[in-house]
Design a protein around this motif. Structure first.
Motif, mmCIF file in Angstrom:
data_model
loop_
_atom_site.group_PDB
_atom_site.id
_atom_site.type_symbol
_atom_site.label_atom_id
_atom_site.label_comp_id
_atom_site.label_asym_id
_atom_site.label_seq_id
_atom_site.Cartn_x
_atom_site.Cartn_y
_atom_site.Cartn_z
ATOM 1 N N ASP A 158 0.828 -1.203 0.000
ATOM 2 C CA ASP A 158 0.000 0.000 0.000
ATOM 3 C C ASP A 158 0.860 1.249 0.000
ATOM 4 N N PHE A 159 1.860 1.287 -0.847
ATOM 5 C CA PHE A 159 2.628 2.516 -0.970
ATOM 6 C C PHE A 159 2.963 2.711 -2.434
ATOM 7 N N PRO A 160 2.924 3.919 -2.912
ATOM 8 C CA PRO A 160 3.189 4.144 -4.324
ATOM 9 C C PRO A 160 4.679 4.348 -4.590
ATOM 10 N N ALA A 161 5.036 4.290 -5.867
ATOM 11 C CA ALA A 161 6.400 4.554 -6.282
ATOM 12 C C ALA A 161 6.329 5.190 -7.671
ATOM 13 N N ARG A 162 7.459 5.598 -8.195
ATOM 14 C CA ARG A 162 7.432 6.162 -9.541
ATOM 15 C C ARG A 162 7.217 5.058 -10.573
ATOM 16 N N THR A 163 7.858 3.913 -10.309
ATOM 17 C CA THR A 163 7.861 2.840 -11.293
ATOM 18 C C THR A 163 7.435 1.535 -10.644
ATOM 19 N N VAL A 164 6.732 0.731 -11.417
ATOM 20 C CA VAL A 164 6.410 -0.614 -10.993
ATOM 21 C C VAL A 164 7.024 -1.554 -12.010
#
Lengths: 618, 356
Positions: free
Chosen positions: A120-126
């Motif tokens: 449950d945490f975002p990032a720039r890239t997946v």
């Protein structure tokens, strides 16, 4: 070429393109751990400023959750700025990683695709490396919704102008699943409504049986079933329109009338088929197996094979005659079938049996006594008895002389098909409308059988407390309580039993020895679970899992590290096992009004479980 | 196109174009003359003529797009301008064939990467709409992950609490509950927020309660069977986060039970990721609850998403022909990504296994 990109190269590539921070979804926990290990000798070290920033955040988390302090991954996290985040870790570690990500200290987090929902945490890239995940023991392709959920973590609101979903292939990836997932429209969701025993008990506690049907009708399941039923009803209406030209004719139910007439007409000639085998023959033919002694018009013989020949009306047999010759004759030529069979080793070519058994049979045939018992064979009078309606003579039908006969004959095929479809729709609509209620009634029957409900579907004294157990395998637990399996047992043993009921993971592991008391009780529980299996899926009831939970409660000196050393289970799994056992124990604790002794044991067990890591964590 | 046809087509092209095509394919291609170059190109790409062909078509199309421009030295410099950043790539990256024309280039795919300038927070129109709709009835929100559903939850909770109403917020996972507990405690003050999960109970009388959905279901059952829980009388809002769990094979039933037994005076706010049939859920709620249910949905992501393909050798290319994701067109794959993936499959699949 390597089957998939090396983690160090991956991080290097992402850094060079300014695609960090990234969440890298890998196939398994082991893949995540191995990825972390591969950084041990990597020289892509973070600048000291960033290392200090990571340290500062970690110190904050450690102040709140001391168990993070000696996590083996910390040096790699500091040096490289990457971390692993999967179900094998303690929640406190996951909190630390999430905090680091939120503060933007990390370059990448390795996570498992299976638990993508828990990330449950975002990032720039997946980074996506696979197109299927393990669900209940076999791999299934990711759904569009899942791909979008995973890709959705890319792009932080307010921190990124664009998010990136990067596909890094690993073996057996199917690119089309991912491209469809990224570009497609998510699947509609389907209700997964099931009727559980606690649900039945709780509903019947609050509402009389007559109201239940209307309550079940409020479920999303029924809503969706109704939708389907409605679409069937629309089809049914369309069928009614199509049926209009086939309404009542001279007789109202002309379709049935014609159907019976047509059947009778077809069956009639069959009854006198001249080339049809006589019932005697077909009954006797079954006994003319290789090795059987039969009587012919002249002398006797032994059957060698059966066959049907195109040129012959009757089935044929090959017979060994006393003079050692093999003759072919129609089965109808057999006069008697004797109650004597010899062993015969069949072959597919002349003389239809092996040389040894041929000689043996020749010898046996000459040695036969003059009188042999005859095999009594029952001959059924009529092969297929015709239904009464058909037996009546065709003259009883009005159809042959009816003026609408040509029309009936012409329309019958279509009308009959339409009517069958209509009946099928009516049946499925009924099933759709009433299936939930039927399932509810099935559960009520079971609960009545076990004595939780009276015959008028009121809660019995047992039902009153049993409704408070609202967890999986509730029937097993309440039955155990009623069988007094738990009376006067130690908190440690109660914990052990409940943990083996709660645990539903079949990952292997090696675990400490189980105590004799727990072992014998677990045997009883297994027996009971097996006897309940028609009504409730039995839990795994693993002894090793029970032993580990028992050990934690029985030995208050045991530290968390000590417990982890006893087993190959991952820390996170251990934590989850104990947390789930706590849930089960607190349900048992809720029975303090009716089972004070048991509730007391449960609360003792709860107090004993809650120490060390389990106390520190939320 | 057969090999002969391709050879003919190659022979018709100017040698400069062939050199561009050979970049990253043929080692020391600048040494070779035209005939040798064609030979080397075909030899190198003998496994993947389709990839060569598609790159060639792209280059031809690109040339035809600028026919009238005189090929002056200045123009060459302009052309060379985007190359310097490419030189910074690690040696493993190899040459970067130009993929202009219909397919997006890596440079423009990567364009815009970075941190946006700080802006004052302005709620999106759908967020405002959702909050307004909540004043009238139940609301189902179905938006892509990361769109800001939490903002709606927080604002809705704040408004309900200002009216002295109790708010219950549920999430499917204990870990999520814990995160939200920390977050909400920071926002509203620790005395206003409580948490109830299977193994943790803190501040159970607070106006904003965070719990797992199972716990709420149990509370509702207890209330229905007469063991009245005081909080349910003043309950003003129930927020069910991650409502797409309704379709979970094991736990979905809990969401249904919770929604069926939710007291009628309490508003329901269902927050869900993008799902295919949110209208069905809204219709269902409207059919069983006293108020009508509004559906707030949109499919546009707040932060636009782009998809890329990273080859095991470290080479990064756009996955689709367009920079953004071509919704509804899964086959618009970038020719270079397609070529690399086919190459990958050929090299990793066991021999003899047919490619899908």
């Amino acid at each position: 070429m390597p089957p998939s990109i090396h983690p160090v190269d991956l991080i290097t590539a992402l850094r060079q393109k300014h695609l960090t921070p990234a969440i890298v979804f890998l196939t398994s926990r082991r893949a995540c751990d191995e990825a972390m290990e591969s950084f041990d000798h990597a020289d892509i070290v973070l600048p000291p400023v960033r290392q200090e920033a990571i340290d500062a955040v970690l110190q904050q988390v450690i102040a709140q959750y001391p168990s993070v302090a000696d996590h083996p991954l910390i040096p790699t996290v500091r040096r490289i700025g990457v971390a692993a985040h999967h179900a094998g870790h303690l929640p406190s570690w996951k909190i630390a990683v999430e905090e680091l990500m939120r503060q933007g200290c990390l370059d990448a987090v390795f996570a498992t695709t299976t638990l993508a929902a828990g990330v449950d945490f975002p990032a720039r890239t997946v980074v996506i490396t696979q197109s299927s995940i393990r669900k209940a023991r076999d791999f299934t392709d990711l759904t569009i919704g899942e791909v979008q959920q995973i890709a959705g973590r890319a792009g932080r609101r307010g921190k990124d102008q664009v998010g990136f979903a990067v596909i890094a292939p690993s073996p057996y990836i199917d690119l089309s699943v991912l491209t469809k997932g990224l570009t497609g429209h998510p699947e509609p969701i389907e209700s997964q409504f099931t009727i559980t025993y606690p649900m039945v008990l709780n509903l019947l506690k609050a509402h009389p049986l007559e109201q239940i049907q209307s309550i079940l009708a409020k479920s999303f399941a029924q809503f969706q079933l109704n939708r389907r039923a409605e679409s069937l009803e629309r089809k049914l209406d369309a069928l009614h329109v199509q049926m209009e030209p086939f309404g009542p004719r001279i007789c109202t139910d002309w379709i049935t009338q014609w159907q019976t007439f047509d059947q009778a007409r077809r069956q009639r000639p069959q009854r006198h088929q001249p080339h049809h085998e006589s019932p005697e023959l077909s009954a006797r033919f079954h006994f003319m197996t290789p090795g059987r002694v039969v009587g012919l018009a002249r002398g006797r013989g032994i059957v060698l094979r059966q066959y049907r020949s195109k040129g012959q009306r009757h089935p044929m047999i090959s017979v060994l005659r006393p003079n050692g010759t093999v003759t072919e004759c129609p089965a109808a030529a057999v006069v008697e079938i004797f109650d004597r069979v010899f062993d015969c080793e069949e072959t597919s070519s002349f003389p239809w049996c092996s040389a040894a058994s041929f000689d043996e049979l020749c010898y046996q045939l000459t040695e036969l006594p003059p009188r042999l018992p005859i095999l009594p064979i029952l001959v059924s009078q009529e092969s297929v008895p015709l239904p009464d309606t058909v037996v009546q003579s065709l003259g009883d039908f009005p159809c042959p002389t009816c003026p609408s006969r040509p029309a009936c004959q012409k329309d019958f095929a279509i009308a009959h098909r339409l009517r069958q479809e209509q009946q099928r729709y009516v049946k499925s609509i009924q099933a759709l409308r009433a299936s939930l209620w039927h399932r509810f009634q099935e559960r009520v029957d079971v609960l009545q059988k076990f004595g939780y409900l009276t015959s008028s579907a009121q809660l019995t004294a047992d039902g009153e407390w049993a409704r408070l157990i609202r967890i999986d395998h509730s029937l097993l637990i309440t039955e155990l309580i009623r069988a007094e399996a738990f009376s006067g047992i130690e908190p440690a043993i109660l914990t052990g039993i409940l943990s083996s009921i709660a645990h539903d993971d079949d990952r292997p592991g090696s675990f400490p020895r189980i105590s004799p008391g727990l072992s014998s009780l677990l045997g009883q529980v297994r027996k009971l679970a097996e006897s309940l299996s028609p009504y409730e899926d039995p839990p795994l009831l693993r002894a090793d899992v029970a032993a580990i939970a028992e050990r934690w409660v029985a030995d208050p000196q045991l530290t968390w590290i000590g417990l982890c050393r006893l087993t190959t289970m991952a820390e996170g799994d251990l934590y989850r096992l104990l947390a789930r056992t706590l849930e089960f124990l607190s349900q048992i604790h809720a029975l303090h009004a009716t089972h004070p002794g048991l509730a007391d044991t449960a609360s003792k067990a709860i107090a004993l479980i809650r120490r060390g890591v389990l106390e520190e964590l939320p | 196109m057969t090999t002969d046809e391709l050879e003919q087509l190659l022979a018709q092209q100017p040698v400069s174009l062939l050199h561009r095509l050979a970049r990253g394919r043929v080692h020391r291609h600048f040494r070779a003359g035209k005939r040798r170059l064609i030979e080397l190109l075909l030899q190198h790409s003998s496994q993947n003529l389709a990839g060569l062909e598609s790159d060639l078509q792209t280059l031809i199309a690109e040339r035809q797009a600028l026919p009238q421009r005189p090929r002056t030295p200045a123009r060459r410099k302009e052309e060379a301008a985007p190359t310097p950043p490419k030189r910074q790539h690690p040696p493993t990256t190899g040459g970067e064939p130009d993929t202009g024309g219909p397919a997006v280039s890596l440079a423009s795919w990567l364009e815009g990467i970075g941190v946006p300038p700080p802006q004052p927070f302005v709620p999106d129109p759908w967020q405002v709409e959702a909050l307004a709709a909540l004043a009238e009835g139940d609301v189902v929100v179905s938006v892509p992950t990361g769109s800001g559903k939490t903002y709606v939850a927080i604002e809705a909770a704040r408004r309900a609490m200002e009216d002295n109403r109790t708010v219950i917020y549920t999430s499917p996972l204990k870990a999520l509950s814990n995160t939200k507990f920390t977050e909400f405690s920071r926002l509203f003050g620790p005395e206003k927020v409580g948490i109830l999960t299977g193994d943790r109970q803190e501040n159970g009388q607070a106006p904003l309660l965070i719990m797992t959905t199972e716990i709420l279901r149990n509370l509702l059952y207890d209330a229905a069977s007469g063991e009245i829980d005081v909080r349910l009388d003043t309950l003003g809002l129930v927020i069910l986060d991650e409502s797409q769990y309704l379709a979970d094979p094991e736990r979905g039933v809990v969401w249904e039970e919770t929604i069926i037994f939710c007291p009628s005076q309490a508003r329901l706010l269902l927050l869900s990721a993008s799902i295919g049939n949110p209208q069905d859920i809204a219709d269902w709620l409207s059919s069983i609850r006293t108020t009508t249910c509004r559906l707030i949905r949109h499919n546009k992501r707040t932060v636009p998403l782009r998809a890329g393909y990273l080859h095991p050798n470290g080479k990064l290319v756009p996955l689709f022909k367009t920079a953004s994701i071509p919704y509804g067109h899964p086959n618009h794959i970038h020719p270079e990504a397609k070529r690399l993936f086919m190459q990958y499959e050929e090299e990793t699949l066991p021999s003899g296994r047919p490619r899908r």
